[in-house]
Design an enzyme around this catalytic site. Structure first.
Site, PDB file in Angstrom:
ATOM      1  N   CYS A   1       0.816  -1.216   0.000  1.00 40.79           N
ATOM      2  CA  CYS A   1       0.000   0.000   0.000  1.00 40.79           C
ATOM      3  C   CYS A   1       0.852   1.269   0.000  1.00 40.79           C
ATOM      4  O   CYS A   1       2.007   1.269   0.453  1.00 40.79           O
ATOM      5  CB  CYS A   1      -0.913   0.023   1.218  1.00 40.79           C
ATOM      6  SG  CYS A   1      -2.285  -1.134   1.119  1.00 40.79           S
TER       7      CYS A   1
ATOM      8  N   GLU B   1       0.481   3.867   1.891  1.00 41.94           N
ATOM      9  CA  GLU B   1       0.813   4.291   3.261  1.00 41.94           C
ATOM     10  C   GLU B   1       2.055   3.545   3.757  1.00 41.94           C
ATOM     11  O   GLU B   1       2.933   4.129   4.397  1.00 41.94           O
ATOM     12  CB  GLU B   1      -0.352   4.003   4.219  1.00 41.94           C
ATOM     13  CG  GLU B   1      -1.633   4.741   3.899  1.00 41.94           C
ATOM     14  CD  GLU B   1      -2.552   3.978   2.963  1.00 41.94           C
ATOM     15  OE1 GLU B   1      -2.053   3.289   2.046  1.00 41.94           O
ATOM     16  OE2 GLU B   1      -3.769   4.077   3.147  1.00 41.94           O
TER      17      GLU B   1
ATOM     18  N   CYS C   1      -6.261   0.464   4.713  1.00 44.83           N
ATOM     19  CA  CYS C   1      -6.629  -0.926   4.991  1.00 44.83           C
ATOM     20  C   CYS C   1      -6.210  -1.295   6.424  1.00 44.83           C
ATOM     21  O   CYS C   1      -5.500  -0.543   7.102  1.00 44.83           O
ATOM     22  CB  CYS C   1      -5.974  -1.864   3.984  1.00 44.83           C
ATOM     23  SG  CYS C   1      -4.221  -2.174   4.311  1.00 44.83           S
TER      24      CYS C   1
ATOM     25  N   CYS D   1      -2.444  -1.300   7.173  1.00 46.91           N
ATOM     26  CA  CYS D   1      -1.878   0.056   7.225  1.00 46.91           C
ATOM     27  C   CYS D   1      -2.297   0.772   8.504  1.00 46.91           C
ATOM     28  O   CYS D   1      -1.534   1.583   9.039  1.00 46.91           O
ATOM     29  CB  CYS D   1      -2.303   0.858   5.999  1.00 46.91           C
ATOM     30  SG  CYS D   1      -1.428   0.321   4.508  1.00 46.91           S
TER      31      CYS D   1
HETATM   32  N1  THU Z   1      -4.401   0.633  -1.447  1.00 43.59           N
HETATM   33  C1  THU Z   1      -3.532   1.514  -0.885  1.00 43.59           C
HETATM   34  O1  THU Z   1      -2.407   1.693  -1.383  1.00 43.59           O
HETATM   35  N2  THU Z   1      -3.937   2.220   0.195  1.00 43.59           N
HETATM   36  C2  THU Z   1      -5.185   2.161   0.731  1.00 43.59           C
HETATM   37  O2  THU Z   1      -5.475   2.885   1.695  1.00 43.59           O
HETATM   38  C3  THU Z   1      -6.193   1.267   0.158  1.00 43.59           C
HETATM   39  C4  THU Z   1      -5.708   0.338  -0.896  1.00 43.59           C
HETATM   40  C5  THU Z   1      -3.988  -0.097  -2.661  1.00 43.59           C
HETATM   41  C6  THU Z   1      -3.561  -1.531  -2.468  1.00 43.59           C
HETATM   42  C7  THU Z   1      -3.799  -2.101  -3.854  1.00 43.59           C
HETATM   43  O3  THU Z   1      -2.652  -1.843  -4.660  1.00 43.59           O
HETATM   44  C8  THU Z   1      -4.949  -1.274  -4.393  1.00 43.59           C
HETATM   45  O4  THU Z   1      -5.042  -0.118  -3.580  1.00 43.59           O
HETATM   46  C9  THU Z   1      -6.285  -1.988  -4.372  1.00 43.59           C
HETATM   47  O5  THU Z   1      -6.553  -2.542  -3.146  1.00 43.59           O
END
Ligand code: THU
Length: 127
Positions: free
Chosen positions: A50, A52, A83, A86
């Site tokens: 992610c 974050e 998520c 995170c």
């Molecule tokens: N994702 C993030 O980078 N941060 C979030 O707060 C929510 C989800 C990304 C992970 C993945 O690459 C994509 O979004 C779909 O879940």
């Protein structure tokens, strides 16, 4: 650079070929420095890392261990919340009252805190 501008800029570098969902994040550290990260997906783990987590990793790699402000942005109908994984990472490097701003690329913003994102967080004091 503001957290918002840093998060919007790094979002352009996101590698999201599986979800096609680009996310940018920026954190301000205890020293006032801004660190940013984008989501990076890969074929073995398509959910990838992610944004974050990337921003936190950049902060830790630079030798800092405390974040004081967080900004997350994506192209979504509503601001996207971090998520579960995170939320734990944010709670390990930021105090409960740290403000987390979630935003859309269109400029809609919602603010919350780390404590509200993860009530009853597990931390080292329980060990
Ligand atoms: N994702 C993030 O980078 N941060 C979030 O707060 C929510 C989800 C990304 C992970 C993945 O690459 C994509 O979004 C779909 O879940």
């Amino acid at each position: 650079m503001s957290l918002k501008d840093a998060a919007l800029k790094v979002r352009e570098n996101a590698h999201a070929p599986y979800s096609n969902f680009k996310v940018g994040a920026a954190v301000r550290s205890g020293s006032g420095t801004v660190y940013s990260g984008c989501n990076v997906e890969n074929v073995a783990y398509p959910e990838g890392t992610c944004a974050e987590a990337g921003a936190i990793a950049a902060m830790v790699a630079a030798g800092e261990k405390e974040l004081t402000e967080v900004y997350v942005v994506a192209s979504s109908p509503q601001p996207v919340p971090p998520c579960g994984g995170c939320r734990q990472k944010l709670a390990e490097f930021g105090k409960g009252d740290v403000v987390v701003t979630m935003a859309t690329v269109d400029g809609v913003e919602t603010k919350t805190t780390i404590a509200d994102l993860l009530p009853g967080a597990f931390n080292a004091s329980f060990m």
